[in-house]
Design a protein around this motif. Structure first.
Motif, PDB file in Angstrom:
ATOM      1  N   CYS A 186      13.365   3.488  31.903  1.00  0.00           N
ATOM      2  CA  CYS A 186      12.840   4.739  32.464  1.00  0.00           C
ATOM      3  C   CYS A 186      11.421   4.981  31.955  1.00  0.00           C
ATOM      4  N   VAL A 204       9.706   7.747  32.416  1.00  0.00           N
ATOM      5  CA  VAL A 204       9.521   9.131  31.976  1.00  0.00           C
ATOM      6  C   VAL A 204       9.791   9.283  30.487  1.00  0.00           C
ATOM      7  N   CYS A 205      10.892   8.681  30.030  1.00  0.00           N
ATOM      8  CA  CYS A 205      11.277   8.910  28.626  1.00  0.00           C
ATOM      9  C   CYS A 205      11.106   7.648  27.780  1.00  0.00           C
ATOM     10  N   GLY A 251      16.166   8.374  27.163  1.00  0.00           N
ATOM     11  CA  GLY A 251      17.125   9.181  27.934  1.00  0.00           C
ATOM     12  C   GLY A 251      16.530  10.518  28.307  1.00  0.00           C
ATOM     13  N   CYS A 252      16.584  10.840  29.603  1.00  0.00           N
ATOM     14  CA  CYS A 252      16.061  12.130  30.070  1.00  0.00           C
ATOM     15  C   CYS A 252      16.779  12.472  31.364  1.00  0.00           C
ATOM     16  N   CYS A 284      16.639   9.758  34.261  1.00  0.00           N
ATOM     17  CA  CYS A 284      17.518   8.589  34.154  1.00  0.00           C
ATOM     18  C   CYS A 284      18.934   9.015  33.778  1.00  0.00           C
TER      19      CYS A 284
HETATM   20 ZN   LIG Z   1      14.446   8.739  31.278  1.00  0.00          ZN
END
Ligand SMILES: [Zn+2]
Lengths: 804, 346
Positions: free
Chosen positions: B265, B267-268, B272-273, B276
């Motif tokens: 992912c 974004v993170c 984990g965010c 995802c």
């Molecule tokens: Zn993520």
């Protein structure tokens, strides 16, 4: 499939592995874990309370004033609105300071003047989905068994602190639709053992065969049927631990007998059904195909009309269950049941899928049968359930079982070589590594030289060929460990075909010209599908559309683009220029593929150019739309072969529409949408075009014919011709070009006048003619000679006069 | 006479100096240097002078003329320059006003994504294959190891027109057709983009019509590690060099083994965010080794040939890439949506 982490521990040792780690491992080696949920996460403060006193609230009829022992020094007063609350009950109490789902915080409160120190909860209030709450508690508070310990954490007692793994199962992994199946998978991943449940033998004096006979007519669909009889059962709730496991797995608890069948279904993956023996109405089970139109009322109180390819369980005459899908209401186990007939059967996938689909009924049972159950667990599951009925329903299990058995349940034997495995995967595995993987899976594997022969247990019906074994090796070896290579293939010429390249060029041109590409649906209404069609063909309707709106394949793109304009205009997006390329579908013969044609359509409305602060505004008109196409044809080298003729097309403005021809063949149209259509759709003046993209992409482009830059000057003559209003400028243009001969290099129209200063019915069209001889400087006389010829031709053919 | 000439010079230079316009300057020129001017007049009276004096006065007169002319010229240049400067000053415009807009449209975001993927695989030697959107049941299902009654047919409930004709549910029939036409002649290396249709109610994440792009490579000795390598190249070029890929076992009837590919992912960074769903991974595509039944049905000897296939959804990729949150936007064609994808991207 929901898997309780706590329950799974009964079948495989999970020590040292957290639920999250387990989820990660399962996902990486074969079954996607879509989520791990712990319902009590973020919640607190709910304990078991004992209702010591209950009286009516003095001020409110529907409220009860309860004195509840929470296991602390003093009992507390709680006001409860539930109708089923009563003295002596063990209940779930959210104490002052508790946090419930939705971040609902419990505070000390006064209800109609009476103090309330907490809340007595329903299961829904604790975060349990209403659809799995037992009917008894669906509209009231939950009552614990009387042996529940006062003050104990209610979340834990209800299994809400358990971690639930949600498995996203692919259709091949029917084996993982049971706790034991998941246990095998987890055992293989972790290299641990599978622990099977202990089943106790019961040997009563009576034999089951004295009570029932089993006769299967439809042996192909039902090769194995096992019936057991359990007498003297006491119907009541199942133990709380069983209820919570069922709820955590998404199943609503009913009573001990039904819950046990569901519990074993989850445990073994084998659907079971319990009939009330006394309601069967005979001493016979007959499994047969339904007769067409035969009726049964199923457990959900729905009358269902059966078809000849549905399978039914009957009492010899009447159906008592829709096999593998749902039981019949006439033989349902209820509170007065004393003798249970337990069915454990093997039904084939096809017949169950058909019935399940026809009746729109997907049950826990049918979804397992459809994908295939393990033939070797049918008998075991029946024994397991009978044993549990003895334990938790005080039943007497009669000796033996009555069966009809024609099932061939031989395990598959598949051989593979080490070389094949390594060749397919690109690995360099050793035979011992392979053998180890199969041993972890508990597949019997025999190695002979470089060949390994695997006996696949019947629980893994998905493994039948070499490639299936390779997949097992790959996923347990780990895809992370696979090498990273690129194909060492002979190079083949890739790239776009000339057609594909040209199509990209068409798009780029249109985008450069200011149009945005749209993508719309191919399915539309019957009515719209045929509008603006370039072809005379019938439309194609889906056999079972989901809606009228998307029922028929389009014959043209224009109606969809008009919809887009309408959508945008309704949102104050007033100036729109869009195009789409895509297929349209022409009906041919029934059961033949339609002809698919790629078309290009465009739609323009509003302003074409505007320079706000300079006050210039150019609205879209016919010539803007036509100009885009002319530019496109020039880009494609087709300008010289395209002609435009006035045309009357349904839905288009009769005076502002042209048919487009390529080498004399019609390929499409350009023009204004008919004002009545515009009005109907709330559109402003809208100009559209649609043409056969295939025709223009497949047409031969005029080659680039280089001419040297002229070294001699050209001479330009302008003429203004007065002609009848109907005379098409394009015709005059053609006449001039033809009459002008070799010296006439360029003709352009630079003015058009129709108005007050012209005679009625006449117009003036002004042309600029450029003469040039690349070889020498032209004399005035030569030009005049050529020019006079032009004038004469125009005069003769159109009756034009020179404007004074 | 000498004094008169010097006087004239001083007087003329004074006037030149004071002149403020080109016209004034021209008047001075005419009045002093013209045929009727005072210098000419002085020269006319030279007849009265002695032979010695004549050349002296003559040359003085010329010097005076020259001097006046030079000053006029210099002054003229000055005045002209000033005039131009004044004119330019008057022509001043506001350069901060907006320029004339140039009309330009742009590709649909789905086309953008598809062409990007096409170009990426073209650079690796793939051809682009296309096929009909309305298909025979045979090519859509049977040739892909999905015989009638196969449970996996439920996975993609379809729009049938007759019992044998349907809207294709994936672009895989193009692969089946390509393989069949190919008949074991040399390697196959194609990607197949196109529209596909499934019986889904349109909502934020489902669309009854969507795009798919699939790839297929068949040759002798194609290995699963080649698939992994190819997907690795694709993921890094498409989503960034820093992306990791993960293959997870999965199931498709036309491949065995089958996998799904996730990328880490962005974004993170894998922690984990919400994008995802806490996993650190985002599912991008499905892939696998072509099932021997599929090879055999298309006329390839599965003992000799092997291959891999992969497939992905451009909508999903566009949604991830641009953060589009509703799949219906791609088919609504709101001009405010379409206009956002006109920029060139690195
Ligand atoms: Zn993520």
């Amino acid at each position: 499939m929901f898997v309780s982490y706590r329950w799974l521990q009964e079948y495989v040792d999970l020590s040292g592995i957290s639920p999250e780690e387990l989820a990660e491992k399962i996902t990486k080696s074969g079954i996607e874990v879509e989520g791990v949920e712990k319902k009590s996460e973020g919640l607190k403060g709910v304990v078991v309370g004992h209702v010591l006193e209950k009286e009516k609230h003095p001020e409110a009829d529907k409220l009860n004033k309860c004195l509840v022992d929470l296991g602390q020094e003093n009992p507390v007063q709680i006001i409860c609105g539930a109708a089923n609350v009563d003295k002596g009950q063990k209940v779930a109490v959210a104490t002052v300071g508790a946090v419930l789902p939705g971040n609902f915080k419990i505070k000390k409160a006064k209800l109609r003047g009476e103090e309330s120190n907490g809340m007595i909860c329903s299961l829904q209030e604790l975060g349990i989905e209403p659809k799995v709450v037992a009917k008894d508690y669906s509209s009231g508070i939950f009552v614990f068994p009387s042996d529940a310990e006062v003050g104990q954490d209610a979340f834990s007692l209800l299994g809400l602190d358990d971690s639930i793994l949600e498995l996203g199962l692919t259709p091949n992994r029917a084996d993982a639709m049971s706790m034991l199946g998941v246990a095998y998978e987890v055992a293989a991943i972790l290299g641990r053992e599978v622990k099977w449940p202990q089943i106790e033998e019961h040997a009563s004096a009576e034999d089951a065969s004295e009570y029932i006979s089993v006769n299967v007519e439809a042996k192909e669909d039902n090769p194995l049927y096992v019936a057991k009889v359990i007498k003297d059962v006491k119907i009541g709730p199942s133990p709380l631990w069983m209820q919570t496991l069922l709820m955590n797995s998404g199943i609503r608890p009913h009573n001990n007998i039904v819950d046990i069948t569901n519990y074993v279904l989850l445990e073994y993956g084998q659907p079971l059904h319990a009939f009330d023996y006394d309601k069967i109405g005979s001493k016979e089970i007959l499994v047969r195909k339904a007769s067409e139109g035969e009726k049964i009322v199923t457990l959900d109180e729905t009358e269902r009309t059966l078809k000849a390819d549905h399978l039914v369980i009957t009492n010899g005459s009447e159906p008592i269950a829709l096999a593998g899908v749902m039981g019949g209401a006439n033989s349902e186990v209820g509170s007065d049941t004393t003798t249970v007939l337990l069915e454990s059967a093997y039904f084939t996938g096809g017949v169950i899928r058909k019935a399940s689909k026809d009746h729109g009924l997907r049950s826990e049972a049918s979804s397992r049968y459809e994908k295939g159950v393990d033939p070797n667990r049918v008998r075991q599951s029946a024994e397991r359930a009978a044993d549990l009925m003895a334990k938790y329903a005080a039943g007497t299990v009669l000796k033996g079982s009555v069966t009809s058995d024609s099932l061939q349940a031989e395990p598959a034997v598949v051989s593979i070589t080490l070389d094949k495995i390594n060749k397919v995967l690109g690995t360099e595995l050793q035979i011992t590594q392979i053998k180890d993987i199969f041993e972890r899976l508990q597949f019997a594997a025999v190695v002979e030289g470089q060949e390994i022969t695997v006996t696949v247990p019947t629980r893994r019906g998905d493994i039948t060929i070499e490639e299936d074994l390779i997949e097992e090796v790959a996923r347990l070896y780990g895809y992370d460990n696979l090498p990273v290579t690129l194909p060492v293939a002979e190079t083949v010429p890739g790239g776009l075909t000339p057609y594909q390249l040209k199509r990209r060029r068409v798009r780029s041109f249109l985008e450069g010209a200011g149009l945005y590409q749209a993508v719309t649906y191919s399915l539309t209404t019957d009515e719209k599908a045929g509008q603006y069609s370039l072809e005379k063909a019938d439309t194609i309707r889906l056999a079972m559309p989901m809606s009228e709106e998307r029922s028929t394949l389009r014959l043209s793109i224009t109606p969809q683009l008009l919809e887009i304009l309408k959508y945008n205009l309704a949102r104050q997006n007033d100036s729109i220029a869009i195009y789409e390329t895509g297929s349209v579908f022409l009906k041919t013969e029934e059961d033949e593929l339609p002809i698919e044609k790629e078309q290009l359509a465009g739609a323009l409305t509003g302003l074409w150019h505007s320079q706000l602060w300079q006050g210039e505004k150019k609205p879209v008109d016919f010539y803007v739309a036509k100009g885009v196409l002319e530019g496109l044809f020039t880009e494609l080298g087709l300008a010289g072969t395209v002609t435009y003729l006035p045309a009357d097309i349904a839905g288009m403005h009769p005076g502002r529409t042209a048919e487009i021809k390529l080498n004399g063949e019609p390929i499409g149209f350009v023009g204004q949408v008919h004002p009545s259509v515009q009005k109907e759709m709330d559109l402003k003046d809208t100009f559209v075009f649609e043409l056969s993209l295939q025709s223009i992409l497949q047409a031969q482009a005029e080659p680039i014919a280089y001419e040297s830059i002229p070294r001699f000057p050209s001479i330009t003559r302008d003429i203004a011709l007065v002609v009848n209003s109907e005379t098409a400028a394009g015709d005059i243009y053609g006449i001039i070009l033809e009459a002008g001969g070799k010296l006439l290099k360029e003709v352009s129209i630079f003015d058009l006048y129709e108005g007050d200063r012209m005679e009625q019915g006449k117009k003036s069209v002004a042309f600029s003619l450029k003469y040039l001889d690349p070889e020498r400087t032209l004399t005035d006389e030569e030009v005049t000679k050529a020019h006079n010829k032009v004038l004469k031709a125009v005069e003769e053919k159109t009756g034009a006069t020179l404007r004074g | 006479m000498k004094e008169r000439l010097q006087e004239l010079q001083a007087e003329a230079l004074q006037k030149v100096e004071e002149a403020v316009s080109l016209k004034e300057l021209n008047d001075i020129r005419v009045s002093y240097l013209g045929k009727k001017g005072p210098i000419t007049e002085v020269l006319r009276g030279m007849g009265k002078l002695s032979a010695e004096e004549r050349p002296v006065i003559g040359s003085l007169a010329n010097e005076v003329r020259e001097a006046i002319a030079q000053h006029i010229e210099a002054k003229q240049a000055n005045l002209e320059e000033a005039a131009i400067a004044e004119k330019l000053a008057a022509e001043k415009i506001d350069v901060t006003l907006p320029g004339n807009p140039v009309r330009s449209g742009s590709k649909h975001p789905l086309t953008k994504v598809i062409e990007e993927i096409e170009d990426l695989f073209i650079s690796m030697g793939y051809a682009v294959a296309e096929g009909p959107e309305v298909e025979k049941d045979y090519y859509n299902f049977e040739a892909l190891n999905l015989p009638k009654g196969h449970p996996a047919r439920d996975m993609q409930d379809s729009f049938y027109i007759t019992d044998e004709i349907l809207l294709r549910t994936h672009t895989s029939p193009v692969q089946a057709r390509t393989m069949e036409k190919h008949q074991s002649k040399g390697p196959v290396k194609i990607i197949c983009p196109g529209k596909v249709y499934r019986r889904d109610n349109d909502d934020a994440t489902h669309s009854h019509q969507f795009m798919q792009i699939e790839g297929l490579v068949i040759d002798e000795n194609i290995r699963m590690s080649d698939l992994k390598g190819t997907l690795d190249v694709f993921a890094k070029k498409m989503f960034g060099e820093d992306r990791e890929i993960r293959l997870r076992p999965s199931f498709f009837p036309f491949t065995e083994p089958s996998v799904e590919m996730d990328i880490s992912c962005k974004v993170c960074g894998g922690r984990g965010c919400s994008v995802c769903k806490g996993t650190g991974w985002i599912e991008i595509l499905g892939a696998g080794m072509v099932h021997p039944n599929v090879l055999e049905m298309a006329g390839f000897d599965s003992k000799k040939y092997s291959g891999f296939a992969f497939g992905m959804g451009p909508e999903r990729i566009a949604m991830l890439k641009y953060g589009v949150d509703d799949i219906r936007h791609f088919y609504t064609n709101d001009i405010r949506f379409l206009k956002q994808f006109s920029k060139h991207e690195e």
